[in-house]
Design an enzyme around this catalytic site. Structure first.
Site, PDB file in Angstrom:
ATOM      1  CG  HIS A  89      36.547  -1.711  19.407  1.00 56.51           C
ATOM      2  ND1 HIS A  89      36.161  -0.495  18.898  1.00 56.51           N
ATOM      3  CD2 HIS A  89      37.897  -1.653  19.495  1.00 56.51           C
ATOM      4  CE1 HIS A  89      37.206   0.270  18.684  1.00 56.51           C
ATOM      5  NE2 HIS A  89      38.286  -0.419  19.049  1.00 56.51           N
TER       6      HIS A  89
ATOM      7  CB  CYS B 193      33.898   2.014  18.931  1.00 55.98           C
ATOM      8  SG  CYS B 193      33.617   2.637  17.255  1.00 55.98           S
TER       9      CYS B 193
END
Length: 560
Positions: A160, A104
């Site tokens: 993130h 990610c």
């Protein structure tokens, strides 16, 4: 469901666009469920005449989905139904040689900076919620560049990229507004996340403040899509808009309203069934996004880009078949992404682009489309590929550094000798040059996993595709053009090619910056921050100082 849909249509017909926004309350949204906008075929009844086609700067909508596997879309042969995505891709340009990173944070960092991981210090793993770490503050981000070009910039969904200090938050990195969450995953309804048994907290924000009112209110895919409509209603379509829509779906936990699951009763694997339901819900969400673009006057001057952030995870229902490997690996299944561009501004619509493309390319491509400036001191790793996509021209990209991770578990028998004294093959690294792909070290899980191969009880396969990596091997070479499934290792047959790619790796490594991967900071515990995951680090020193002592030198020196 039928009663709710009828009620939704009645409400939509009676309210004007402004009245609709004013009348929306969270309770009514939750009661009526997932609203559909526009007409049944996705067209608009009242917008195209409103649109000012003289605007030179296009509206940019970048949709990044989480953990969607290469096969998990209809036009790649999936059993999962994705009519909206199939239609948008068929009417646009499908990107069939398009790469991202295997996990990610790296993919998101490369999209927003246009730089490889080795040039931002994020070579290793992801940004953990308890680390005093974030995307380095000295990087000019894509939304910052677009703001300089007159764009309004909005982010919805998954960040993130770190939050340990307030300067790391999305609204401090170029976004006018932020509506979403900071960590890598969380509950789709409650928005709670535990990093460990005693490290749990709430993770949902509106701009820079925790938005407690969304706790246990609505499924996040619904919520994000409705937020898109609110932004489109309130914005003037005559002014350029950048919307970064980073869906939580289809990352674990596998949560979705049950009526979607019922559509896939034929799938016996419960994980695959729920995952398929989540993808279909996502497909409907994107249908509503495109309808809203048409309804409120954006569509004719818009560019919609769709991308997955990494490969799928078969244990969680995803499928990369027939590609090798999974999320987290540098095999094709981990890094070759689902992607397409849909736009009336494309010159060759309804085509397939097989030119080499990478997620870092969006930064210079979008800045150029926005009439922005690409300063040489940025040292971007991406290329402007709009003519490649829109007109079918050759790609300026000739190679991709997939990564060099000096902290990853070393290959047991890797050595400088195996790397012709050019490179230590114990180090995890991967590079693509033209048709050739070289991997060294431990590339990650290497099986070819057939669809639905995992049952809900135990791991099983319906034909023998399991492979065990030879413990004595630490370098592989594949011709991806001829062998996209990585079945034939050519490293022993073409040692000269191996040497050339090892030299290329060594050259890239000379430009690497220190790895940013500090240890856990106990001050990050949400219990010390009102029960919320959020900025905790307070330091009056210069921004470059915090965490510096924890940096790890990445340069790999040849043994004397």
């Amino acid at each position: 469901m039928a009663g709710n849909e009828t009620l939704n249509l009645m409400v939509c017909r009676k309210m004007s666009a402004v009245g609709l926004l004013a009348s929306f309350s969270f309770v009514s949204l939750l009661t009526y469920g997932y609203l559909s906008w526009g007409t049944a075929d996705g067209s608009s009844q009242n917008t195209q005449s409103q649109e000012d086609t003289s605007i030179s700067k296009p509206h940019i909508i970048f949709i990044l989905v989480d953990d969607q596997g290469y096969r998990d879309i209809g036009y790649h042969g999936s059993e999962i139904r994705t009519p909206t995505l199939d239609r948008l891709a068929a009417q646009g340009v499908k990107l069939e040689n398009y790469y991202v990173q295997p996990i990610c944070s790296p993919s998101r960092s490369q999209f927003i900076t246009g730089k490889y991981q080795i040039h931002t210090g994020l070579q290793h793993s992801i940004i953990r919620p308890t680390q005093a770490n974030c995307l380095p503050l000295n990087n000019m981000t894509l939304p910052q560049k677009l703001k300089n070009s007159g764009y309004s910039t909005h982010m919805i969904g998954k960040w993130h990229l770190g939050f340990y200090r307030k300067e790391c938050m999305p609204t401090q990195r170029g976004f006018d507004t932020f509506f979403g969450y900071l960590l890598g995953s969380g509950d789709y309804y409650s928005h709670y996340k535990c990093d460990s048994p005693r490290m749990c907290g709430y993770d949902f924000y509106e701009n820079d403040k925790a938005a407690w009112e969304y706790d246990k209110k609505m499924y996040s895919t619904y919520m994000y899509t409705q937020k898109v409509e609110q932004i489109l209603i309130s914005h003037n379509p005559k002014k350029p808009l950048f919307l970064y829509l980073a869906f939580q779906a289809v990352h674990t936990p596998l949560q979705v309203p049950m009526h979607y699951v019922e559509r896939y009763r034929s799938i016996t694997n419960i994980h695959r069934r729920r995952y398929a339901a989540m993808v279909t819900c996502l497909d409907e969400a994107i249908n509503n996004v495109t309808r809203a673009l048409k309804k409120y006057g954006y569509y004719n001057n818009s560019i919609l880009i769709y991308s997955s952030d990494n490969g799928g995870q078969p244990k969680a229902g995803g499928s990369n078949w027939p590609l090798r490997g999974t999320k987290g690996s540098y095999w094709e299944g981990g890094i070759r992404a689902v992607g397409f561009v849909h736009s009336p501004l494309l010159k060759k619509r309804g085509s397939v682009c097989r030119k080499l493309l990478h997620i870092t390319d969006w930064y210079p491509t979008l800045v150029t489309l926005a009439d922005g400036q690409l300063d040489e001191e940025f040292h971007l790793d991406g290329f402007d590929v709009w003519e490649t996509i829109s007109e079918g021209r050759h790609s300026p990209r000739k190679d991709i550094l997939h990564n060099i991770d000096p902290l990853y578990t070393k290959a047991r028998n890797g050595s400088w000798e195996a790397g012709f004294m050019i490179w230590n093959t114990a180090i995890q690294a991967a590079i693509r040059v033209g048709p050739w792909k070289l991997l060294t070290g431990n590339p990650g899980y290497s099986d070819w996993v057939p669809p639905q191969a995992f049952t809900s009880v135990a791991l099983s396969r319906w034909h023998s595709e399991r492979v065990s990596l030879d413990i004595g091997q630490s370098v592989w070479l594949f011709n991806i053009t001829a062998d996209p499934y990585e079945r034939i290792d050519l490293s022993s047959k073409y040692p000269k090619v191996v040497k050339q790619l090892l030299k290329k790796l060594a050259q890239y490594n000379k430009t690497a910056v220190p790895v940013r991967y500090p240890p856990r900071d106990p001050r990050s515990n949400p219990r010390l921050n009102g029960g919320v995951w959020g900025p905790w680090y307070k330091d009056n020193r210069r921004q470059s100082k915090p965490g510096a002592k924890h940096f790890v030198k990445t340069y790999i020196k040849k043994k004397q």
